[in-house]
Design an enzyme around this catalytic site. Structure first.
Site: not given
Ligand code: FE
Length: 130
Positions: A44, A47, A93, A96, A116
């Site tokens: 991510c 984070c 995510c 976060c 995707c």
């Molecule tokens: Fe994240």
């Protein structure tokens, strides 16, 4: 991880902020990871949470990086998205809450899933090479 808007604006580029925190979508075939084929882990961009392995990346033709699985149950979370006149499943995510993209059921075996994902939501950690 609960950061305030101005805190995210410091750590993310304006383009990343728009996608991750405001559910934006990068134009297809523009992202830096669409045709990226190196071995490693996509994390991510907000984070650092591990999201997708290069082992599950495949050519979907959609114009966005596509994966047939996530690295673990702690990677992403699903949310119903009825925006833009479509019924889709958004993926965020799990750590976060940043917007990543959507998951569809037209992916390849063994899962049949297509995650995707916006390149702007991702960073890449190359596998250790010896
Ligand atoms: Fe994240």
């Amino acid at each position: 991880m609960n950061k305030k808007k101005d805190e995210w604006e410091v750590t993310l580029s304006p383009e990343q902020f728009k996608v991750l925190r405001e559910c934006g979508t990068e134009p297809p075939f523009t992202g830096k990871y669409v045709n990226h084929k190196n071995d490693g882990i996509y994390v991510c961009a907000g984070c650092g949470n591990e999201l997708f392995s290069s082992d599950t990346k495949y050519e979907s033709g959609s114009g966005w990086p596509s994966f047939w699985n996530q690295t673990s149950e702690n990677s992403t979370e699903r949310r119903i998205d009825n925006s833009s006149g479509m019924k889709r499943i958004e993926i965020i995510c799990k750590k976060c809450g940043g917007h990543l993209g959507h998951v569809f059921d037209d992916g390849p075996n063994p899962t049949g899933l297509r995650y995707c994902v916006n390149s702007l939501s991702l960073d890449f950690k190359a596998a250790d090479t010896e």
